[in-house]
Design a protein around this motif. Structure first.
Motif, mmCIF file in Angstrom:
data_model
loop_
_atom_site.group_PDB
_atom_site.id
_atom_site.type_symbol
_atom_site.label_atom_id
_atom_site.label_comp_id
_atom_site.label_asym_id
_atom_site.label_seq_id
_atom_site.Cartn_x
_atom_site.Cartn_y
_atom_site.Cartn_z
ATOM 1 N N PHE A 1 34.859 43.903 40.641
ATOM 2 C CA PHE A 1 34.115 43.492 41.835
ATOM 3 C C PHE A 1 34.276 41.996 42.087
ATOM 4 C CE2 PHE A 1 30.709 46.993 42.549
ATOM 5 C CZ PHE A 1 31.729 47.933 42.591
ATOM 6 N N VAL A 2 34.164 41.209 41.018
ATOM 7 C CA VAL A 2 34.273 39.752 41.171
ATOM 8 C C VAL A 2 35.691 39.355 41.569
ATOM 9 C CG1 VAL A 2 34.139 37.555 39.936
ATOM 10 C CG2 VAL A 2 32.377 39.292 39.583
ATOM 11 N N ALA A 3 36.680 40.076 41.064
ATOM 12 C CA ALA A 3 38.079 39.733 41.342
ATOM 13 C C ALA A 3 38.592 40.300 42.654
ATOM 14 C CB ALA A 3 38.962 40.228 40.190
ATOM 15 N N ILE A 4 37.753 41.003 43.407
ATOM 16 C CA ILE A 4 38.205 41.603 44.664
ATOM 17 C C ILE A 4 38.828 40.571 45.610
ATOM 18 C CG2 ILE A 4 37.316 42.564 46.836
ATOM 19 C CD1 ILE A 4 35.702 44.520 45.227
ATOM 20 N N PRO A 5 38.231 39.377 45.804
ATOM 21 C CA PRO A 5 38.889 38.397 46.691
ATOM 22 C C PRO A 5 40.307 38.043 46.241
ATOM 23 C CG PRO A 5 36.627 37.747 46.278
ATOM 24 C CD PRO A 5 36.921 38.888 45.357
ATOM 25 N N ILE A 6 40.503 37.889 44.930
ATOM 26 C CA ILE A 6 41.840 37.560 44.429
ATOM 27 C C ILE A 6 42.787 38.748 44.606
ATOM 28 C CG2 ILE A 6 43.149 36.860 42.388
ATOM 29 C CD1 ILE A 6 40.622 35.519 41.347
ATOM 30 N N ILE A 7 42.282 39.952 44.350
ATOM 31 C CA ILE A 7 43.112 41.151 44.504
ATOM 32 C C ILE A 7 43.563 41.302 45.948
ATOM 33 C CG2 ILE A 7 43.096 43.665 44.378
ATOM 34 C CD1 ILE A 7 41.185 43.422 41.997
ATOM 35 N N LEU B 1 50.641 41.841 38.452
ATOM 36 C CA LEU B 1 50.316 41.154 37.200
ATOM 37 C C LEU B 1 49.227 40.099 37.422
ATOM 38 C CD1 LEU B 1 53.851 40.683 35.582
ATOM 39 C CD2 LEU B 1 52.036 42.238 34.854
ATOM 40 N N LYS B 2 49.293 39.406 38.548
ATOM 41 C CA LYS B 2 48.264 38.416 38.859
ATOM 42 C C LYS B 2 46.905 39.084 39.082
ATOM 43 C CE LYS B 2 51.409 34.991 40.841
ATOM 44 N NZ LYS B 2 51.825 34.259 42.067
ATOM 45 N N MET B 3 46.918 40.274 39.714
ATOM 46 C CA MET B 3 45.668 41.008 39.908
ATOM 47 C C MET B 3 45.056 41.402 38.563
ATOM 48 S SD MET B 3 46.675 43.600 43.005
ATOM 49 C CE MET B 3 47.644 43.051 44.401
ATOM 50 N N VAL B 4 45.905 41.966 37.688
ATOM 51 C CA VAL B 4 45.423 42.378 36.368
ATOM 52 C C VAL B 4 44.924 41.175 35.582
ATOM 53 C CG1 VAL B 4 46.096 43.418 34.174
ATOM 54 C CG2 VAL B 4 46.920 44.400 36.324
ATOM 55 N N LEU B 5 45.656 40.068 35.669
ATOM 56 C CA LEU B 5 45.242 38.860 34.957
ATOM 57 C C LEU B 5 43.903 38.350 35.475
ATOM 58 C CD1 LEU B 5 45.936 36.669 32.895
ATOM 59 C CD2 LEU B 5 47.143 35.443 34.717
ATOM 60 N N ALA B 6 43.704 38.408 36.795
ATOM 61 C CA ALA B 6 42.425 37.967 37.371
ATOM 62 C C ALA B 6 41.276 38.833 36.864
ATOM 63 C CB ALA B 6 42.497 38.023 38.895
ATOM 64 N N VAL B 7 41.499 40.157 36.792
ATOM 65 C CA VAL B 7 40.457 41.058 36.288
ATOM 66 C C VAL B 7 40.165 40.772 34.818
ATOM 67 C CG1 VAL B 7 39.882 43.469 35.814
ATOM 68 C CG2 VAL B 7 40.982 42.859 37.968
ATOM 69 N N LEU B 8 41.213 40.538 34.028
ATOM 70 C CA LEU B 8 41.013 40.266 32.603
ATOM 71 C C LEU B 8 40.273 38.954 32.379
ATOM 72 C CD1 LEU B 8 44.454 41.382 31.113
ATOM 73 C CD2 LEU B 8 42.279 42.603 31.041
ATOM 74 N N ILE B 9 40.585 37.939 33.178
ATOM 75 C CA ILE B 9 39.886 36.661 33.046
ATOM 76 C C ILE B 9 38.406 36.823 33.410
ATOM 77 C CG2 ILE B 9 39.695 34.333 33.998
ATOM 78 C CD1 ILE B 9 42.732 34.315 34.263
#
Length: 263
Positions: free
Chosen positions: A94-100, A34-42
């Motif tokens: 791509f931008v959220a890869i570090p968080i993922i 859920l945190k990964m999906v949220l990071a991508v959505l943000i």
């Protein structure tokens, strides 16, 4: 309560205690996802307002080489909307890869030993940097050469009007191919550390690796020698880097194990 009922109760409690860790792991995995999906959505919400400008920027290597008066076109009615939307979504990932990757790391890190954590985190951080370097290499080095080649060899009298959706699919494929190709040092180091192979064995197989790099370059890039070579040569150099750092990591791991056994 009879002895049989008591045994059933104990068995039930034992089963619950055995299932709880699995349930907890699944709940943690759900929270991480859920945190990964949220990071991508943000990231998507922040990028989408600039989707048209980003498409113009990402298409600049080709548009700069088109003859005066020629431009890109949309052959589908919905393409002017969906092409920038798709670009914004992919860039958000791509931008959220570090968080993922950080969320994945946080999920598996508790099950690792201390020496594995010391080695895994630098490899994780390096893999992120290498992926971005691969995408940057494709944009700033490969695209101008490849598009220059394609626009120069066209027959006379043929008007080049590239479709925006086809162009986007092409560049995303190239970004992914070069991003993954630049992960070769990490894959090489992992193969060495897991004992699947040794630096000596990899060095002996160097001729086959070079041929394999050109085969992969042929499969992942357009059918021209320029883009194939521009992917194969970095793959080979990154393979050599992987062997070098694999030897260093193997030596450091052996030293750590020796110090641990002595203590």
């Amino acid at each position: 309560m009879t002895r049989q009922d008591d045994n059933k109760s104990q068995a039930s409690n034992s089963q619950i205690h055995q299932e709880m860790p699995l349930i907890e792991h699944l709940l943690e995995l759900r929270n991480r996802l859920l945190k990964m999906v949220l990071a991508v959505l943000i990231c998507f919400a922040a990028i989408y307002p600039f989707a048209n400008e980003l498409y113009l920027w990402i298409s600049e290597p080709l548009r700069a080489l088109l003859p005066v008066g020629q431009t890109m076109i949309a052959t589908d009615v919905t393409a002017p909307f969906f092409a920038p939307l798709k670009l914004a979504l992919v860039l958000a990932v791509f931008v959220a890869i570090p968080i993922i990757l950080y969320q994945l790391w946080s999920f598996i890190a508790p099950g690792l030993y201390a020496h594995e954590k010391r080695l895994a985190f630098p490899l994780l951080f390096t893999s992120i940097i290498l992926f971005y370097l691969g995408a940057a290499f494709a944009y700033f080095v490969v695209f101008p050469l490849v598009f220059g080649f394609f626009t120069a060899i066209g027959p006379e009298g043929i008007v080049e009007l590239p479709d925006i959706t086809s162009y986007l699919n092409f560049v995303l494929k190239m970004f992914f191919a070069f991003g993954v190709a630049f992960e070769i040092p990490i894959a090489t180091i992992l193969l060495i550390l897991t004992g699947a192979t040794t630096p000596k064995d990899l060095a002996e197989k160097r001729p086959y690796i070079v041929v394999g790099c050109f085969v992969v370059g042929m499969l992942l890039t357009p059918p021209d020698i320029i883009s194939q070579t521009l992917l194969a040569l970095p793959m080979w150099l990154l393979f050599e880097m992987g062997i070098l750092f694999g030897r260093l990591a193997q030596r450091e791991r052996a030293q750590t194990e020796e110090e641990t056994s002595q203590s």
